[in-house]
Enzyme design. Structure first.
Site, PDB file in Angstrom:
ATOM      1  N   ASP A   1     -61.923  29.458 -44.292  1.00 17.87           N
ATOM      2  CA  ASP A   1     -61.754  31.097 -44.103  1.00 17.87           C
ATOM      3  C   ASP A   1     -60.357  30.676 -43.407  1.00 17.87           C
ATOM      4  O   ASP A   1     -59.973  29.735 -42.606  1.00 17.87           O
ATOM      5  CB  ASP A   1     -62.635  31.775 -43.529  1.00 17.87           C
ATOM      6  CG  ASP A   1     -62.599  32.978 -43.790  1.00 17.87           C
ATOM      7  OD1 ASP A   1     -63.614  33.528 -44.562  1.00 17.87           O
ATOM      8  OD2 ASP A   1     -61.610  33.673 -43.590  1.00 17.87           O
TER       9      ASP A   1
ATOM     10  N   ARG B   1     -60.223  32.171 -40.553  1.00 16.19           N
ATOM     11  CA  ARG B   1     -60.875  32.173 -39.202  1.00 16.19           C
ATOM     12  C   ARG B   1     -62.352  31.582 -39.263  1.00 16.19           C
ATOM     13  O   ARG B   1     -62.876  31.732 -40.291  1.00 16.19           O
ATOM     14  CB  ARG B   1     -60.684  33.492 -38.329  1.00 16.19           C
ATOM     15  CG  ARG B   1     -61.475  34.582 -39.078  1.00 16.19           C
ATOM     16  CD  ARG B   1     -61.427  35.929 -37.876  1.00 16.19           C
ATOM     17  NE  ARG B   1     -60.165  36.513 -38.574  1.00 16.19           N
ATOM     18  CZ  ARG B   1     -60.012  37.105 -39.621  1.00 16.19           C
ATOM     19  NH1 ARG B   1     -60.756  37.412 -40.445  1.00 16.19           N
ATOM     20  NH2 ARG B   1     -58.757  37.753 -39.683  1.00 16.19           N
TER      21      ARG B   1
ATOM     22  N   ILE C   1     -72.389  45.611 -52.655  1.00 14.42           N
ATOM     23  CA  ILE C   1     -73.449  44.511 -52.223  1.00 14.42           C
ATOM     24  C   ILE C   1     -74.043  44.702 -50.876  1.00 14.42           C
ATOM     25  O   ILE C   1     -73.342  45.236 -50.069  1.00 14.42           O
ATOM     26  CB  ILE C   1     -72.589  43.040 -52.367  1.00 14.42           C
ATOM     27  CG1 ILE C   1     -71.979  42.711 -53.564  1.00 14.42           C
ATOM     28  CG2 ILE C   1     -73.895  41.825 -51.891  1.00 14.42           C
ATOM     29  CD1 ILE C   1     -72.921  42.722 -54.860  1.00 14.42           C
TER      30      ILE C   1
ATOM     31  N   TYR D   1     -56.939  48.075 -54.910  1.00 19.21           N
ATOM     32  CA  TYR D   1     -57.936  46.971 -54.895  1.00 19.21           C
ATOM     33  C   TYR D   1     -58.426  47.065 -56.727  1.00 19.21           C
ATOM     34  O   TYR D   1     -58.383  45.781 -57.154  1.00 19.21           O
ATOM     35  CB  TYR D   1     -59.175  47.552 -54.299  1.00 19.21           C
ATOM     36  CG  TYR D   1     -60.541  46.565 -54.401  1.00 19.21           C
ATOM     37  CD1 TYR D   1     -60.450  45.320 -53.909  1.00 19.21           C
ATOM     38  CD2 TYR D   1     -61.608  47.121 -54.848  1.00 19.21           C
ATOM     39  CE1 TYR D   1     -61.421  44.457 -53.869  1.00 19.21           C
ATOM     40  CE2 TYR D   1     -62.515  46.267 -54.998  1.00 19.21           C
ATOM     41  CZ  TYR D   1     -62.756  45.110 -54.525  1.00 19.21           C
ATOM     42  OH  TYR D   1     -63.849  43.965 -54.635  1.00 19.21           O
TER      43      TYR D   1
HETATM   44  N1  SER Z   1     -67.830  46.803 -52.598  1.00 14.26           N
HETATM   45  C1  SER Z   1     -66.555  46.816 -53.087  1.00 14.26           C
HETATM   46  C2  SER Z   1     -65.812  47.974 -52.327  1.00 14.26           C
HETATM   47  O1  SER Z   1     -66.428  48.768 -51.842  1.00 14.26           O
HETATM   48  C3  SER Z   1     -66.266  47.354 -54.452  1.00 14.26           C
HETATM   49  O2  SER Z   1     -66.137  45.843 -55.213  1.00 14.26           O
HETATM   50  O3  SER Z   1     -64.728  47.949 -52.174  1.00 14.26           O
END
Ligand code: SER
Length: 322
Positions: A35, A37, A173, A143
């Site tokens: 990583d 850090r 997650i 993203y």
């Molecule tokens: N958990 C991520 C986010 O909220 C989605 O892939 O950016």
């Protein structure tokens, strides 16, 4: 053939637990954590660790050569909310790191790559309920743009150079060991910690915002499973839809209140609401279930029980028997 594995981004939310699981499966010395850090002491003490900048090919190649790495799990990324604040940096980190790792596979330094995609590949124009594996993908975040582009790069490197790269579109997650940072789905982690530590939470999404989610145990299981699958069974070369459950903040709150009835939540949506509104509510992951027998274990009820129990014992607290 025995595998030597490099995890890039090993100190993050998923990287930490993936490192732990892979070390159990392959032996500590065969799994190199890296990583930008250092991570928590448990991770640092459980096997080899290297400082690696995911956007620096020379650094990655040094580690790959030093340990004779055969597989790379690229877990470093800037998540949705942070990347909206730093679009250029988000794009650079997410794209550069992927292209470096794909090139290492193309150049035959390594023979297998894992790279996570996300439900963020979908946007306003995608169906929100039972979002299919293949559908229109017009993401509204940097993203999401980086994940759509990344999926196409994976497919391209497979078709053009025969690279064995495998990918999952993770939902939000939920986990207790390491907190996520900078995501739109992070509320679903914070809410459990705040319930136990403060008895109150201010949620940055509206109470009826339904999003696809998954408990960490299932995410790790899916990741290992797709990497262990026979290459012929991995028919999707972009990234697989992956699902376990979908819930709203309100539904989590009532589940937590079964154990902590006095838990209070207020709602103050911020810029992340718009991101959440652009994402699917329920994902259709039939293809993953058919191709490599994906099956989730945790639903909202079992996950809530496990989250509260683990956070309590981690904090050495006893709130109520869970
Ligand atoms: N958990 C991520 C986010 O909220 C989605 O892939 O950016």
């Amino acid at each position: 053939m025995s595998e030597t594995i490099l995890i890039i981004g090993a100190c993050g939310q998923i990287g930490t637990e993936l490192t732990h699981k892979l070390r159990v499966l392959h032996g500590s010395e065969s799994v190199i954590a890296s990583d930008i850090r250092e991570g928590n002491s448990e991770l640092m003490n459980s096997g080899p660790f290297e400082i690696v900048d995911a956007t620096n090919k020379a650094q990655i190649l040094d580690v790959v050569s030093k340990y004779k790495i055969t597989q790379v799990y690229l877990m470093a990324a800037m998540l949705s909310a942070t990347a909206e604040k730093y679009p250029q940096r988000g794009w650079d980190l997410n794209m550069t790191s992927l292209l470096i790792v794909l090139d290492l596979a193309k150049e035959k330094y390594i023979n297998k790559v894992y790279w996570p995609s996300s439900i963020a590949v979908f946007g306003e124009s995608s169906p929100k309920i039972n979002t299919p594996q293949s559908t229109i993908m017009e993401p509204s975040t940097v993203y999401g743009m980086s994940k759509v582009a990344g999926e196409h790069w994976c497919n391209y490197y497979h078709k053009k150079y025969g690279v064995d790269v495998r990918s999952l579109r993770y939902p939000g997650i939920v986990s207790w060991r390491t907190k996520p940072g900078g995501g739109t789905t992070d509320y679903a982690v914070d809410i459990y910690f705040k319930a136990i530590e403060e008895g109150a939470y201010e949620c940055f999404l509206e109470e009826n915002t339904r999003l696809p989610m998954m408990y960490m145990d299932d995410a790790i299981e899916a990741t290992i499973k797709i990497m262990q699958a026979n290459v012929v069974d991995v028919s999707v070369k972009t990234s697989y839809n992956l699902a376990a459950m979908s819930f709203t903040p309100k539904e989590v709150v009532s589940e937590i209140q079964k154990y902590i009835p006095e838990f209070q939540v207020s709602y103050k949506p911020d810029f992340r609401q718009e991101i959440a509104n652009s994402w699917p509510q329920i994902i259709d992951d039939t293809k993953a279930r058919e191709d490599w027998e994906w099956k989730h274990k945790f639903d909202l009820t079992t996950m809530t029980k496990d989250m509260l129990r683990n956070i309590q014992s981690q904090n050495n607290e006893f709130v109520k028997t869970v």
